[in-house]
Write an enzyme that holds these catalytic residues in place. Structure first.
Site, PDB file in Angstrom:
ATOM      1  N   GLN B 234       0.826  -1.194   0.000  1.00 25.03           N
ATOM      2  CA  GLN B 234       0.000   0.000   0.000  1.00 25.03           C
ATOM      3  C   GLN B 234       0.859   1.242   0.000  1.00 25.03           C
ATOM      4  O   GLN B 234       2.060   1.189   0.205  1.00 25.03           O
ATOM      5  CB  GLN B 234      -0.924   0.000   1.214  1.00 25.03           C
ATOM      6  CG  GLN B 234      -0.197  -0.226   2.530  1.00 25.03           C
ATOM      7  CD  GLN B 234      -1.124  -0.769   3.602  1.00 25.03           C
ATOM      8  OE1 GLN B 234      -2.325  -0.771   3.435  1.00 25.03           O
ATOM      9  NE2 GLN B 234      -0.570  -1.237   4.701  1.00 25.03           N
ATOM     10  N   HIS B 264     -11.655   3.844  18.026  1.00 25.42           N
ATOM     11  CA  HIS B 264     -11.024   2.665  18.638  1.00 25.42           C
ATOM     12  C   HIS B 264     -11.671   2.253  19.952  1.00 25.42           C
ATOM     13  O   HIS B 264     -11.741   1.070  20.263  1.00 25.42           O
ATOM     14  CB  HIS B 264      -9.517   2.887  18.779  1.00 25.42           C
ATOM     15  CG  HIS B 264      -8.829   2.884  17.444  1.00 25.42           C
ATOM     16  ND1 HIS B 264      -8.437   4.039  16.806  1.00 25.42           N
ATOM     17  CD2 HIS B 264      -8.528   1.878  16.592  1.00 25.42           C
ATOM     18  CE1 HIS B 264      -7.922   3.732  15.623  1.00 25.42           C
ATOM     19  NE2 HIS B 264      -7.945   2.428  15.469  1.00 25.42           N
ATOM     20  N   ASP B 342      -0.643 -12.878   5.939  1.00 23.58           N
ATOM     21  CA  ASP B 342      -1.980 -12.651   5.450  1.00 23.58           C
ATOM     22  C   ASP B 342      -2.966 -13.240   6.431  1.00 23.58           C
ATOM     23  O   ASP B 342      -2.867 -14.426   6.745  1.00 23.58           O
ATOM     24  CB  ASP B 342      -2.126 -13.402   4.123  1.00 23.58           C
ATOM     25  CG  ASP B 342      -2.422 -12.460   3.028  1.00 23.58           C
ATOM     26  OD1 ASP B 342      -3.492 -11.845   3.081  1.00 23.58           O
ATOM     27  OD2 ASP B 342      -1.568 -12.342   2.131  1.00 23.58           O
ATOM     28  N   ALA B 343      -3.904 -12.437   6.893  1.00 23.42           N
ATOM     29  CA  ALA B 343      -4.793 -12.909   7.953  1.00 23.42           C
ATOM     30  C   ALA B 343      -5.504 -14.211   7.579  1.00 23.42           C
ATOM     31  O   ALA B 343      -5.572 -15.145   8.370  1.00 23.42           O
ATOM     32  CB  ALA B 343      -5.814 -11.828   8.270  1.00 23.42           C
ATOM     33  N   ASP B 360     -10.096  -5.482  12.026  1.00 26.44           N
ATOM     34  CA  ASP B 360     -10.058  -4.068  11.639  1.00 26.44           C
ATOM     35  C   ASP B 360      -9.390  -3.942  10.272  1.00 26.44           C
ATOM     36  O   ASP B 360      -8.308  -3.372  10.141  1.00 26.44           O
ATOM     37  CB  ASP B 360      -9.290  -3.288  12.724  1.00 26.44           C
ATOM     38  CG  ASP B 360      -9.442  -1.788  12.541  1.00 26.44           C
ATOM     39  OD1 ASP B 360     -10.297  -1.364  11.747  1.00 26.44           O
ATOM     40  OD2 ASP B 360      -8.689  -1.039  13.197  1.00 26.44           O
TER      41      ASP B 360
END
Ligand code: FAD
Lengths: 543, 502
Positions: B234, B264, B342-343, B360
């Protein structure tokens, strides 16, 4: 002061323009050399195959050893592996699967590099029809089908169901969703497309006078009602004409589908086969749209790997079968080791011949089937191209299958489409190109004579129509020419005499290859594999 | 001099056709349907040329002066036409109005050129010669343009550079004409100065064509950019003013230091405070460490596992003083272990079970992010929870993208979570939504259970958060699956509606 323009001057002016354009184009090309990337020519072992034809190995090969098994399976493609799968499931372990290549898989084989895995041929299977019982059984065994919902619909592994977006078409300067042309169509063109889909859906739901489905998968379960079989006697083109389907976008689409599935054009494909593509697929699932497909990064190589795991004891690679002959109710198979070129013999009760049928003509001694010269195979070129990044293009984001309205190729499939990573990273695209315009013999020649540089330039030029800057992104390109990629369902072939004879067993040799269907896909290959295994099992238990 | 002027006819007609082709090409790129775009652009263009020719009769005296002015204008408008069209495409309500106005202006100016030129040449040639010669050069120019455009200009220069280049040719013609008529022209010096200034502008445009899009980006940030970097995943931009620090990922605002506490606190506390003794917490995304800061307010917490894709982002929020001041150095806390992965991939082989998972991720604005909101993903997440575990998912805005928000809710419910949707007002984002998915029904905490020092969340605000006004209720309902990406489709259509209306 008046200076009239002479004709000579006018012409000189024109010529000047032409020259200016040429010179600057040459200069630009010279100052922007097309990027260099490594390009390898891979492919099925042509040499070994040609050994069969050129040196009469049938006569020269003298086996030094002989072993004995109950069954010998010749060819480790989907057909051969499926035959092995069924034998093993039913308690027969004493068999071998011989393949001339260094790996099994045939048209469903796959490759791998630093970036990931990718297919070399077959890359997807539609979700299965209710009548495709062997496919369903196989998928359940592998966990591809994970269970059923209350309505009895199959639940597929979601990581394998093709993720959205599935398809996009490049037309008029951008990509749109789906492969049916949509952008910039006239009203009559849209209406014709709608009428076409209505017609094929009617065929999908149709049954013949014998109560069977008009178009089933596997196709041998289809109705024998002459009304439907008559469709095999005309070409798809003829059928479109007869039914007044004339607009260009529709014909482009139908032709695209014929080339995609059969490597052959509207003019050659029989209307029965052409309609089967649309009307045959009736798969439904609990967790996807009807007619979805399942796919993996390595394509159907995923299925091959699973079968390899099951059949590791039986598979013998690098084993070219040079001769199959029958004596006193035994079948003798002569095998050449592709590395050492030593010959050995295997004697068995049965041979399941799962190599392409044109190979049969060369290796089976005193073959009953005499129509090998009528078999026609479509040549294909497949390229796997590693990219630093797939360049952005206007319109829809990259899909699994990406096609251009303006290209002779079938476009490309993104090998990493099913991955669940968010990383933007290098990826591999698989480019498919059936050489369907000419007679297969001529095309096959063209396939083999052009060198890798010419092919890679052609492919890059084709991709540039969608992605002008793609050349700068290419890390490497590997080419895989399929000389006899798939059998062509030409007019009259599927329901004609040649195919009928071809399916007959020849003594204790039973045939199992997608050729036996006259069209090439996983379901047909698997069906003939399992059917052959069943015949053999029956023979073994009675004998 | 006559020849010089005839060459001029040749150059201006080449330029004229190139502008027309540029407009047609851009229109079909941006709007699709090349047949319609090309024919309408050509139609409007030719018609405007007619208007231009008609208007030329009103030029009474000093034809050369007007001709120079026309050339300067064409140079400016034609030269910048491609960049104008590309840059403004995102920003104008009706692109066609812009397109056809630009095409008409250029058309009118081009229409003026040839009649004016012929009148300049009138004294030098007899009528028959004049017509024949001017039109000959005109048409040869057109031929050249039509060959150059597809074969060389578009492939090698691109549309933006091509238009600047041909603008420069028009300016060249202007300068050349000023030179030829230096004796008769009024305002000679200011004409010349204008011409050179425009030349410099177009040369810059040509040289920095690639940067133009970048410039458009920079103007998108209201505050000065104090840090920016490209990671493999990104573009990270941090902007700062005296009171406010903002983080942007790929141009999208992630937080503003002024009100991130609202976001948050609302993300963490309603779920956290409702749990009995939460010990092992999983945070997916959230590499800024701000959610972790809130989690560390609970003494019961034993371990926090943070999974984020971008190591550069984590390092930034571990080390940069400005940023660690904001997250209280949370990422350096010994209870926190950071996993760079990577989640989705990581989740499929989780080594342990968690009490609470905080999800999130960036909004589902593309297909690879959409996979992180799929039922398949939530199934894996569910498998990573302890028997009475919970998840909380940031779920975009229930006001701007209500169907997207409820799609997340529905998707979580489809895999067997009890869902509790809620929302909070975060001024820099607007009304923002979250969904709690719990394996046992959710009961909000009473006041005592919230950690001290919260600025936004309390039992009273949570009660409000649970309440949805009518305008936030969904109109469609769908489950987001890998093979339909329903959420990405909803999200795209809902946010684009909002952006268009703005
Ligand atoms: C480019 C391409 C794309 C395709 N895409 C799809 C797709 O997406 N989906 C789909 O379902 N189908 C697809 N197919 C069709 C594919 O052919 C079938 O799915 C299936 O793989 C056919 O299997 P088979 O066993 O019938 O034949 P083959 O794959 O041809 O297997 C025959 C095997 O026999 C071996 N052999 C040949 N001669 C000898 C010998 N003398 N001795 C020993 N071994 C020998 C060969 O090495 C080969 O392994 C595609 C085909 C091609 C060419």
């Amino acid at each position: 002061m008046s200076t009239p323009i002479s004709r000579a001057m006018f012409l000189r002016g024109l010529a000047g323009c032409g020259i200016a354009v040429l010179v600057s184009k040459t200069y630009m090309e010279w100052s922007h050399p097309s990027p260099k990337f490594p390009c390898r020519l891979l492919g099925p072992s042509k040499e070994i195959g040609h050994l069969l034809r050129n040196h009469n190995v049938q006569e020269t090969g003298k086996p030094t050893t002989t072993t004995s098994t109950r069954v010998t399976i010749v060819g480790g493609g989907m057909g051969g592996l499926s035959a092995g799968w069924w034998l093993k499931k039913h308690g027969v372990d004493d068999f071998v699967i011989l393949d001339l290549e260094q790996d099994v898989g045939g048209n469903s084989s796959c490759g791998k590099n630093d970036i990931g895995q990718y297919p070399w041929g077959a890359h997807y299977v539609p979700i299965c029809n209710p009548e495709s019982v062997y496919v369903r059984q196989f998928f359940e065994e592998l966990g591809i089908i994970q269970g059923h919902n209350d309505a009895g619909l199959n639940i597929y592994d979601e990581l394998m169901l093709c993720h959205e977006p599935q398809e996009r078409l490049w037309k008029d300067g951008s990509f749109h969703d789906g492969l049916v042309p949509k952008r910039g169509l006239q009203k009559d063109e849209l209406e014709e497309i709608a009428r076409f889909f209505k017609t094929v859906v009617d065929y999908r739901n149709a049954t013949g006078g014998d109560g069977k489905l008009a178009f089933a998968i596997p196709l041998d379960l289809s109705s024998q009602d002459p009304k439907y079989l008559a469709l095999d006697k005309i070409s798809m083109e003829q059928w479109l004409d007869d039914n007044n389907f004339r607009t260009k976008p529709l014909r482009w689409y139908v032709n695209y589908c014929c080339r995609d599935d059969y490597g052959s054009t509207l003019t050659n494909v029989s209307a029965w086969a052409g309609i089967h593509y649309f009307a045959g697929r009736r798969g439904v699932a609990a967790n996807s749209e009807p007619n979805s497909v399942i796919t993996w990064p390595q394509g159907n190589g995923f299925l091959v790997e699973k079968l390899k795991g099951i059949l590791s004891k039986q598979i013998q690679i690098g084993s070219l079968v040079t001769k199959v002959s029958q004596e006193d109710s035994r079948v003798n198979t002569t095998v050449m080791d592709s590395k050492t070129r030593a010959y050995r013999a295997i004697s068995s009760d049965f041979v399941i011949f799962a190599a392409p049928r044109f190979v049969g003509a060369r290796v089976i001694a005193n073959q009953k089937f005499s129509h090998s010269q009528h078999l026609s195979y479509a040549p294909w070129m497949v390229a796997n191209i590693s990219l630093k990044n797939l360049p952005d293009a206007r319109g829809l984001a990259p899909a699994w299958d990406n096609v251009s309205y303006y290209s002779d190729s079938l476009g490309y499939v993104m090998a990493n489409h099913q991955e669940i990573t968010t990383r933007s990273k290098p990826n591999v695209i698989t480019y498919y190109y059936p050489l369907s315009e000419n007679d297969p013999k001529v095309s096959r020649q063209a396939l083999y004579t052009a060198n890798p540089e010419e092919w890679s330039q052609r492919i890059v030029a084709d991709l540039q129509k969608m992605h002008p800057t793609i050349a700068n992104e290419i890390i490497s390109m590997d080419l895989w020419p399929w000389g006899h990629g798939m059998i062509r369902p030409s007019v009259g072939f599927i329901w004609g005499d040649v195919r009928k004879q071809m399916k007959d067993r020849d003594g204790n040799i039973v045939f199992a290859h997608s050729d036996m269907s006259g069209m090439s896909n996983f379901e047909e290959a698997q069906y003939h594999g399992v059917e052959a295994a069943k015949t053999v099992l029956a023979g073994l238990s009675s004998g | 001099m006559t020849y010089a002027l005839l060459i001029t006819a040749f150059v201006i007609s080449t330029c004229g056709l190139v502008y027309e082709l540029i407009a047609g090409t851009i229109a079909s790129y941006l709007l699709g349907d090349s047949i319609t775009q090309f024919s309408t652009v050509i139609g409007v263009y030719l018609f405007s040329m007619g208007i231009g020719s008609f208007l030329s009769r009103y030029v009474e005296k000093n034809v050369a002066f007007t001709f120079v002015q026309v050339e300067l204008l064409i140079g400016l408008v034609g030269g910048s036409s491609a960049s104008l069209l590309f840059l403004l495409f995102e920003h104008v309500d009706n692109f066609r109005i812009l397109l056809y106005s630009l095409v008409s202006i250029i058309g009118i100016l081009i229409g003026l050129e040839i009649p004016l030129l012929m009148r300049i040449l009138k004294e030098r040639l007899d009528f028959k010669e004049l017509v024949s010669q001017v039109f000959t050069f005109d048409y040869i120019g057109a031929l050249l343009a039509s060959l150059l455009f597809p074969l060389i200009l578009v492939p090698y220069l691109g549309l933006i550079r091509t238009s600047f280049l041909f603008g420069l040719f028009n300016l060249g013609v202007a300068i050349w004409t000023i030179h030829l008529f230096r004796e008769q022209l009024p305002w000679k010096n200011s004409l010349r100065t204008t011409a050179y200034a425009l030349v410099i502008a177009l040369v810059c445009g040509f040289a920095f064509a690639d940067k133009l899009t970048g410039i458009a980006e920079a103007s998108a940030y209201p505050d000065p950019v104090i840090y920016s970097t490209n990671t493999p995943y990104q573009r990270i931009v941090i902007t700062g003013s005296t009171k406010d620090l903002r983080l942007f990922l790929n141009g999208n605002l992630q937080f503003s230091s002024r009100d991130e506490y609202r976001y948050h606190e609302a993300l963490v506390h309603p779920a956290m405070a409702s749990m009995n003794n939460p010990q092992d917490i999983l945070v997916l995304g959230g590499g800024d460490g701000l959610a972790v800061r809130e989690l560390l307010k609970y003494p019961s917490v034993r371990s926090i596992t943070l999974v984020d894709l971008d190591k550069r982002m984590i390092d930034l929020f571990k080390e940069q003083v400005l940023l660690t001041r904001l997250n209280g150095g949370s990422l350096n806390d010994p209870k926190v272990s950071v996993i760079i992965n990577d989640a989705f991939v990581w989740l499929r082989s989780v080594p342990k079970k968690f009490d609470l998972a905080i999800v999130d991720f960036p909004d589902p604005s593309n297909y690879s992010l959409g996979k992180l909101y799929s039922d398949t993903f939530y199934k894996s997440l569910k498998a990573a929870l302890k028997p009475d575990g919970m998840v909380v998912v940031q779920s975009t805005s229930p006001y701007y993208a209500k169907n997207s928000f409820w799609c997340v809710d529905k998707t979580l419910a489809s895999v067997g979570f009890h869902t509790t949707p809620y929302h909070a007002y975060v001024p820099s984002f607007g009304d923002w939504g979250y969904v709690i998915g719990s394996l046992a029904p959710f009961k909000p905490a009473d006041e005592k259970r919230y950690p001290p020092g919260l600025r936004y969340v309390s039992d009273a605000t949570v009660a409000q958060m649970l309440c949805f006004a009518k305008d936030m209720l969904p109109t469609v309902s769908s489950v987001n699956r890998l093979n339909n990406q329903a959420l990405v489709h909803l999200f795209e259509s809902e946010w684009s509606e909002y952006v268009d209306a703005h």
